[in-house]
Scaffold this motif. Sequence first.
Motif, PDB file in Angstrom:
ATOM      1  N   LYS A  12     -10.122   6.434   7.123  1.00 22.87           N
ATOM      2  CA  LYS A  12     -10.877   5.197   7.366  1.00 22.87           C
ATOM      3  C   LYS A  12     -12.006   5.060   6.350  1.00 22.87           C
ATOM      4  CE  LYS A  12     -13.093   7.366  11.379  1.00 22.87           C
ATOM      5  NZ  LYS A  12     -13.312   7.214  12.799  1.00 22.87           N
TER       6      LYS A  12
ATOM      7  N   LEU B 115      -6.514  -0.689   9.068  1.00 23.15           N
ATOM      8  CA  LEU B 115      -6.392   0.592   8.347  1.00 23.15           C
ATOM      9  C   LEU B 115      -7.754   1.067   7.852  1.00 23.15           C
ATOM     10  CD1 LEU B 115      -3.123   0.021   6.281  1.00 23.15           C
ATOM     11  CD2 LEU B 115      -3.476   1.764   8.021  1.00 23.15           C
TER      12      LEU B 115
ATOM     13  N   GLY C 271       0.003   2.489  -3.242  1.00 28.30           N
ATOM     14  CA  GLY C 271      -1.240   3.176  -2.887  1.00 28.30           C
ATOM     15  C   GLY C 271      -2.448   2.361  -3.342  1.00 28.30           C
ATOM     16  N   ASN C 272      -3.652   2.898  -3.132  1.00 30.29           N
ATOM     17  CA  ASN C 272      -4.858   2.233  -3.633  1.00 30.29           C
ATOM     18  C   ASN C 272      -5.901   3.297  -3.988  1.00 30.29           C
ATOM     19  OD1 ASN C 272      -7.567   0.816  -3.488  1.00 30.29           O
ATOM     20  ND2 ASN C 272      -6.158  -0.911  -3.337  1.00 30.29           N
TER      21      ASN C 272
ATOM     22  N   LYS D  26       0.171   6.633  -2.372  1.00 29.81           N
ATOM     23  CA  LYS D  26       1.461   5.986  -2.081  1.00 29.81           C
ATOM     24  C   LYS D  26       2.358   6.950  -1.300  1.00 29.81           C
ATOM     25  CE  LYS D  26       2.858   6.646  -6.903  1.00 29.81           C
ATOM     26  NZ  LYS D  26       3.342   5.935  -8.058  1.00 29.81           N
TER      27      LYS D  26
ATOM     28  N   LEU E 218       0.834  -1.214   0.000  1.00 27.42           N
ATOM     29  CA  LEU E 218       0.000   0.000   0.000  1.00 27.42           C
ATOM     30  C   LEU E 218       0.866   1.260   0.000  1.00 27.42           C
ATOM     31  CD1 LEU E 218      -2.827  -0.987   2.510  1.00 27.42           C
ATOM     32  CD2 LEU E 218      -3.127  -0.421   0.110  1.00 27.42           C
TER      33      LEU E 218
ATOM     34  N   GLY F 125      -8.085   3.991   9.898  1.00 32.66           N
ATOM     35  CA  GLY F 125      -7.294   4.912   9.079  1.00 32.66           C
ATOM     36  C   GLY F 125      -5.922   5.133   9.707  1.00 32.66           C
ATOM     37  N   ASN F 126      -5.106   6.005   9.086  1.00 29.02           N
ATOM     38  CA  ASN F 126      -3.817   6.371   9.666  1.00 29.02           C
ATOM     39  C   ASN F 126      -3.496   7.825   9.300  1.00 29.02           C
ATOM     40  OD1 ASN F 126      -0.781   6.604   9.878  1.00 29.02           O
ATOM     41  ND2 ASN F 126      -1.117   4.598  10.801  1.00 29.02           N
TER      42      ASN F 126
ATOM     43  N   LYS G 220      -8.736   5.581  -1.902  1.00 28.13           N
ATOM     44  CA  LYS G 220      -8.073   6.908  -1.855  1.00 28.13           C
ATOM     45  C   LYS G 220      -6.901   6.945  -0.869  1.00 28.13           C
ATOM     46  CE  LYS G 220     -11.564   8.757  -4.367  1.00 28.13           C
ATOM     47  NZ  LYS G 220     -11.519   7.977  -5.612  1.00 28.13           N
ATOM     48  N   TRP G 221      -6.110   5.854  -0.874  1.00 29.82           N
ATOM     49  CA  TRP G 221      -4.904   5.840  -0.046  1.00 29.82           C
ATOM     50  C   TRP G 221      -3.719   6.078  -0.988  1.00 29.82           C
ATOM     51  CZ3 TRP G 221      -6.189   0.694   3.052  1.00 29.82           C
ATOM     52  CH2 TRP G 221      -7.203   0.986   3.980  1.00 29.82           C
TER      53      TRP G 221
ATOM     54  N   LYS H 195      -1.895   9.801   5.992  1.00 30.90           N
ATOM     55  CA  LYS H 195      -3.105  10.408   5.387  1.00 30.90           C
ATOM     56  C   LYS H 195      -3.990   9.374   4.681  1.00 30.90           C
ATOM     57  CE  LYS H 195      -1.368  14.680   6.137  1.00 30.90           C
ATOM     58  NZ  LYS H 195      -1.184  14.720   7.600  1.00 30.90           N
ATOM     59  N   TRP H 196      -4.122   8.202   5.328  1.00 31.80           N
ATOM     60  CA  TRP H 196      -5.045   7.188   4.799  1.00 31.80           C
ATOM     61  C   TRP H 196      -6.314   7.254   5.654  1.00 31.80           C
ATOM     62  CZ3 TRP H 196      -0.981   2.612   4.532  1.00 31.80           C
ATOM     63  CH2 TRP H 196      -0.118   2.855   3.435  1.00 31.80           C
TER      64      TRP H 196
END
Lengths: 191, 191
Positions: free
Chosen positions: B150, B138, A142-143, A150, A138, B142-143, A147-148, B147-148
Amino acid sequence: METGRPGGKAGEVKGIRRAGIWELALRVAALGLTLVAAVVLRTDDQNTTFVLQVSPVLPRLNIPVTAKWHYLSSFLYFVVANAVACAYAALSLLLLLILRRGGGKAADMVTALITISDVMMVALLFSSCGATTAVGILGREGNSHVKWGKVCNVFGRFCHRVSIALSLSFIGSFGFFLLAALAVVGLHRRP
Amino acid sequence: METGRPGGKAGEVKGIRRAGIWELALRVAALGLTLVAAVVLRTDDQNTTFVLQVSPVLPRLNIPVTAKWHYLSSFLYFVVANAVACAYAALSLLLLLILRRGGGKAADMVTALITISDVMMVALLFSSCGATTAVGILGREGNSHVKWGKVCNVFGRFCHRVSIALSLSFIGSFGFFLLAALAVVGLHRRP
């Protein structure tokens, strides 16, 4: 783990000794690999700047950013799992060295317990490697669906050290798997 | 896996039979659990709307969003790992049922191979459970450091099914661990 090859008493004793040396070597390797893996990730952090350009007419913004090993729970779990596996490898080495001098039913029971604990280490280390790999992928790719973004394009050195720790731990986990597999083969071959 | 308790020939045979039944029951349970876990995650998707309010004076925006099981590589790995473990459980059951009628050196070798494969399944399933748990945490929490955000607050039903699949697979993994542990104990007890 005691393996005895067919071919007379002398051959059997030689086989047991050879198996003993292999087992000790594998345990020392697993100890070293999990120790280094835990240390490499435990000491991993990076301070860098993220360059943000909102518009071509505006000046670039240099935002200071930090990555630390304990920011993600998977990395924390990885360090703890490798530390536990390392401590167990040391303890099992000590027990086996004591057992080599002794023998009997108690020694047999401890050997069985060590083999089961090796399988427990396989479960523990593979689960932590799985968790760290998932987060690592991830971070690198990223994904878009969730909306995560990299992060490895910003924290290159940090991610590189994560992959080194991951590779070392994976080889260590495979060492514990080999120990369990060799013990099973040895027990089946036992006269 | 054959365990023989001390206490005469009759007691030994009874012990072996009891161990055989326990092993078959554990294998059937592991087969069922990994099968259901793979199906639950393989059929998991959710279409919902995400309510976005840019400003209190502007009307709310209902954005349609979709979650699918194959959007994350960890979930894909989870489904494949559980399907492989399920197929292996079926194959090992078949082999053991054939072996129960036969015997000899070949049967002994196949039993050793099955025990080693059980440990392989422990490694495979625990790694996939670790990867899915890491992504699940995650998704739920979230984190902020990377900036990921939830996503489980939007895809509640999807996440709930992921945790069901995860729990089932974890119990299945523990079943394979028990099979390996019981085999080791049985081999050590062998007269």
